[in-house]
Design a protein around this motif. Structure first.
Motif, PDB file in Angstrom:
ATOM      1  N   ILE A 123      32.611  72.688  52.018  1.00 41.37           N
ATOM      2  CA  ILE A 123      34.038  72.879  52.254  1.00 41.37           C
ATOM      3  C   ILE A 123      34.615  71.518  52.591  1.00 41.37           C
ATOM      4  CG2 ILE A 123      35.748  73.995  53.735  1.00 41.37           C
ATOM      5  CD1 ILE A 123      33.662  76.231  54.181  1.00 41.37           C
ATOM      6  N   VAL A 124      35.585  71.060  51.813  1.00 41.52           N
ATOM      7  CA  VAL A 124      36.197  69.753  52.028  1.00 41.52           C
ATOM      8  C   VAL A 124      37.715  69.891  51.993  1.00 41.52           C
ATOM      9  CG1 VAL A 124      34.271  68.481  50.991  1.00 41.52           C
ATOM     10  CG2 VAL A 124      36.229  69.090  49.586  1.00 41.52           C
ATOM     11  N   GLY A 125      38.384  68.846  52.401  1.00 40.18           N
ATOM     12  CA  GLY A 125      39.833  68.772  52.280  1.00 40.18           C
ATOM     13  C   GLY A 125      40.577  69.647  53.270  1.00 40.18           C
ATOM     14  N   TRP A 126      41.687  70.206  52.788  1.00 43.37           N
ATOM     15  CA  TRP A 126      42.561  70.963  53.680  1.00 43.37           C
ATOM     16  C   TRP A 126      41.935  72.246  54.207  1.00 43.37           C
ATOM     17  CZ3 TRP A 126      45.126  67.516  55.638  1.00 43.37           C
ATOM     18  CH2 TRP A 126      45.755  66.518  54.912  1.00 43.37           C
ATOM     19  N   PRO A 127      41.067  72.941  53.452  1.00 38.26           N
ATOM     20  CA  PRO A 127      40.393  74.089  54.072  1.00 38.26           C
ATOM     21  C   PRO A 127      39.542  73.669  55.279  1.00 38.26           C
ATOM     22  CG  PRO A 127      40.243  74.248  51.694  1.00 38.26           C
ATOM     23  CD  PRO A 127      40.818  72.889  52.005  1.00 38.26           C
TER      24      PRO A 127
END
Length: 190
Positions: free
Chosen positions: A89-93
Protein backbone atom coordinates in the motif's frame (compact mmCIF):
# COMPACT_ATOMS: atom_id res chain seq x y z
CA UNK A 1 2.48 -6.93 -13.90
CA UNK A 2 3.78 -3.96 -11.95
CA UNK A 3 6.61 -4.65 -9.52
CA UNK A 4 6.99 -3.04 -6.12
CA UNK A 5 9.91 -0.97 -7.36
CA UNK A 6 7.90 0.23 -10.38
CA UNK A 7 4.94 1.12 -8.20
CA UNK A 8 7.17 3.06 -5.80
CA UNK A 9 8.88 4.89 -8.69
CA UNK A 10 5.47 5.73 -10.20
CA UNK A 11 4.43 7.50 -6.99
CA UNK A 12 5.23 11.21 -7.39
CA UNK A 13 4.15 12.35 -3.94
CA UNK A 14 6.14 12.50 -0.70
CA UNK A 15 8.76 9.75 -0.34
CA UNK A 16 7.52 8.99 3.17
CA UNK A 17 4.41 7.43 1.59
CA UNK A 18 6.30 4.88 -0.53
CA UNK A 19 6.46 2.07 2.03
CA UNK A 20 4.42 1.29 5.15
CA UNK A 21 7.24 1.42 7.65
CA UNK A 22 8.20 5.00 6.73
CA UNK A 23 5.26 7.04 8.05
CA UNK A 24 4.47 4.67 10.91
CA UNK A 25 7.97 4.18 12.32
CA UNK A 26 8.63 7.92 11.98
CA UNK A 27 5.26 8.75 13.55
CA UNK A 28 5.86 6.28 16.39
CA UNK A 29 9.24 7.86 17.16
CA UNK A 30 7.85 11.40 17.14
CA UNK A 31 4.84 10.33 19.22
CA UNK A 32 7.02 8.60 21.83
CA UNK A 33 9.07 11.77 22.33
CA UNK A 34 6.03 14.07 22.33
CA UNK A 35 3.94 11.87 24.62
CA UNK A 36 6.75 11.66 27.17
CA UNK A 37 7.20 15.42 26.97
CA UNK A 38 3.49 15.85 27.70
CA UNK A 39 3.18 13.10 30.31
CA UNK A 40 5.83 14.30 32.78
CA UNK A 41 4.14 17.69 33.37
CA UNK A 42 0.73 15.95 33.38
CA UNK A 43 1.89 13.60 36.12
CA UNK A 44 3.28 16.45 38.19
CA UNK A 45 0.07 18.49 37.79
CA UNK A 46 1.63 21.27 35.70
CA UNK A 47 -0.28 20.35 32.53
CA UNK A 48 -3.83 19.18 32.01
CA UNK A 49 -4.87 17.67 28.70
CA UNK A 50 -8.60 17.63 27.96
CA UNK A 51 -8.56 13.83 28.01
CA UNK A 52 -11.04 11.62 29.80
CA UNK A 53 -8.13 9.47 31.06
CA UNK A 54 -6.16 10.13 34.20
CA UNK A 55 -2.44 10.83 33.47
CA UNK A 56 -1.23 7.27 34.14
CA UNK A 57 -4.04 5.69 32.10
CA UNK A 58 -3.42 8.12 29.23
CA UNK A 59 0.30 7.29 29.31
CA UNK A 60 -0.35 3.55 29.36
CA UNK A 61 -2.90 3.80 26.54
CA UNK A 62 -0.79 5.97 24.30
CA UNK A 63 2.36 3.92 24.64
CA UNK A 64 0.62 0.59 24.17
CA UNK A 65 -2.13 1.35 21.67
CA UNK A 66 -0.71 4.56 20.18
CA UNK A 67 3.03 3.98 19.92
CA UNK A 68 2.99 0.18 19.61
CA UNK A 69 -0.02 0.35 17.28
CA UNK A 70 2.02 2.48 14.86
CA UNK A 71 5.01 0.15 15.11
CA UNK A 72 2.79 -2.87 14.43
CA UNK A 73 1.24 -1.11 11.43
CA UNK A 74 4.64 -0.19 10.02
CA UNK A 75 5.86 -3.75 10.39
CA UNK A 76 2.73 -5.38 8.93
CA UNK A 77 2.47 -2.97 6.00
CA UNK A 78 6.07 -3.87 5.15
CA UNK A 79 5.96 -7.61 5.89
CA UNK A 80 2.63 -8.57 4.32
CA UNK A 81 3.67 -7.64 0.75
CA UNK A 82 6.78 -9.79 1.26
CA UNK A 83 4.68 -12.69 2.58
CA UNK A 84 2.03 -12.49 -0.13
CA UNK A 85 4.01 -11.34 -3.16
CA UNK A 86 1.47 -8.54 -3.62
CA UNK A 87 2.20 -4.86 -4.04
CA UNK A 88 2.46 -2.72 -0.90
CA UNK A 89 0.00 0.00 0.00
CA UNK A 90 1.60 3.26 -1.12
CA UNK A 91 0.64 6.87 -1.70
CA UNK A 92 -2.55 8.46 -0.48
CA UNK A 93 -4.14 5.23 0.80
CA UNK A 94 -1.08 4.82 3.05
CA UNK A 95 -1.29 8.49 4.00
CA UNK A 96 -4.97 8.08 4.84
CA UNK A 97 -4.20 5.13 7.09
CA UNK A 98 -1.52 7.18 8.85
CA UNK A 99 -3.94 10.10 9.30
CA UNK A 100 -6.43 7.68 10.83
CA UNK A 101 -3.79 6.65 13.39
CA UNK A 102 -3.01 10.32 14.05
CA UNK A 103 -6.72 11.12 14.44
CA UNK A 104 -6.86 8.46 17.15
CA UNK A 105 -4.06 10.17 19.06
CA UNK A 106 -5.83 13.53 18.85
CA UNK A 107 -9.22 12.04 19.76
CA UNK A 108 -7.83 10.34 22.88
CA UNK A 109 -6.00 13.52 23.92
CA UNK A 110 -9.22 15.54 23.47
CA UNK A 111 -11.61 12.82 24.70
CA UNK A 112 -12.76 14.88 27.68
CA UNK A 113 -14.31 17.42 25.30
CA UNK A 114 -15.93 14.91 22.94
CA UNK A 115 -19.30 13.14 23.26
CA UNK A 116 -19.12 9.71 24.89
CA UNK A 117 -17.77 7.05 22.58
CA UNK A 118 -16.44 9.37 19.87
CA UNK A 119 -12.80 9.09 20.94
CA UNK A 120 -13.08 5.31 21.23
CA UNK A 121 -14.71 5.07 17.79
CA UNK A 122 -12.03 7.21 16.14
CA UNK A 123 -9.23 5.40 17.97
CA UNK A 124 -10.58 1.93 17.20
CA UNK A 125 -11.16 2.70 13.54
CA UNK A 126 -7.41 2.56 12.87
CA UNK A 127 -6.72 -1.05 13.88
CA UNK A 128 -9.96 -2.17 12.20
CA UNK A 129 -9.12 -0.49 8.88
CA UNK A 130 -5.55 -1.80 9.16
CA UNK A 131 -6.90 -5.33 9.73
CA UNK A 132 -9.18 -4.99 6.69
CA UNK A 133 -6.28 -3.86 4.51
CA UNK A 134 -3.94 -6.58 5.78
CA UNK A 135 -6.69 -9.21 5.58
CA UNK A 136 -7.47 -8.29 1.99
CA UNK A 137 -3.82 -8.76 1.03
CA UNK A 138 -3.43 -12.06 2.89
CA UNK A 139 -6.60 -13.50 1.33
CA UNK A 140 -5.84 -12.19 -2.18
CA UNK A 141 -2.30 -13.59 -1.92
CA UNK A 142 -3.69 -16.91 -0.59
CA UNK A 143 -1.20 -16.71 2.25
CA UNK A 144 -3.38 -18.63 4.71
CA UNK A 145 -0.68 -19.40 7.27
CA UNK A 146 -0.37 -15.69 8.11
CA UNK A 147 -4.04 -15.30 9.01
CA UNK A 148 -2.86 -15.73 12.61
CA UNK A 149 -1.51 -12.18 12.36
CA UNK A 150 -5.08 -10.97 11.81
CA UNK A 151 -6.18 -12.84 14.90
CA UNK A 152 -3.45 -11.19 16.98
CA UNK A 153 -4.33 -7.78 15.52
CA UNK A 154 -7.99 -8.42 16.40
CA UNK A 155 -7.03 -9.26 20.00
CA UNK A 156 -4.93 -6.06 20.12
CA UNK A 157 -7.95 -4.03 18.90
CA UNK A 158 -10.22 -5.84 21.38
CA UNK A 159 -7.82 -4.87 24.18
CA UNK A 160 -7.99 -1.25 23.04
CA UNK A 161 -11.79 -1.34 22.98
CA UNK A 162 -11.90 -2.92 26.42
CA UNK A 163 -9.47 -0.25 27.69
CA UNK A 164 -11.81 2.51 26.47
CA UNK A 165 -14.81 0.71 27.99
CA UNK A 166 -13.10 0.33 31.38
CA UNK A 167 -12.10 4.00 31.39
CA UNK A 168 -15.62 5.08 30.44
CA UNK A 169 -17.02 3.06 33.38
CA UNK A 170 -14.72 4.99 35.71
CA UNK A 171 -12.36 2.08 36.34
CA UNK A 172 -8.63 2.62 36.63
CA UNK A 173 -7.93 1.44 33.08
CA UNK A 174 -4.16 1.34 33.54
CA UNK A 175 -4.64 -1.78 35.68
CA UNK A 176 -7.51 -3.30 33.74
CA UNK A 177 -8.05 -6.23 31.44
CA UNK A 178 -7.85 -4.09 28.28
CA UNK A 179 -4.25 -3.18 29.05
CA UNK A 180 -3.38 -6.80 29.84
CA UNK A 181 -5.05 -8.11 26.70
CA UNK A 182 -3.40 -5.48 24.48
CA UNK A 183 -0.02 -6.13 26.06
CA UNK A 184 -0.41 -9.89 25.62
CA UNK A 185 -1.30 -9.43 21.92
CA UNK A 186 1.67 -7.11 21.44
CA UNK A 187 4.02 -9.61 23.05
CA UNK A 188 2.57 -12.42 20.91
CA UNK A 189 3.21 -10.38 17.76
CA UNK A 190 6.80 -9.77 18.80
Amino acid sequence: MTTTAEQMRAWTGPAILTYGFRPFFFGAAIWAALAMTLWVPMLSGHLTLPTAFDPVSWHAHEFLFGYLGAVIAGFLLTAVPNWTGRLPIVGWPLGGLFLLWLAGRVAVAMSGTLPAGVAATVDLSFPLVLAAAIGREIVAGKNWRNLIVLAMLAVFALGNGLYHWEAARGDYAAQGYGLRLGLAAGVMMI
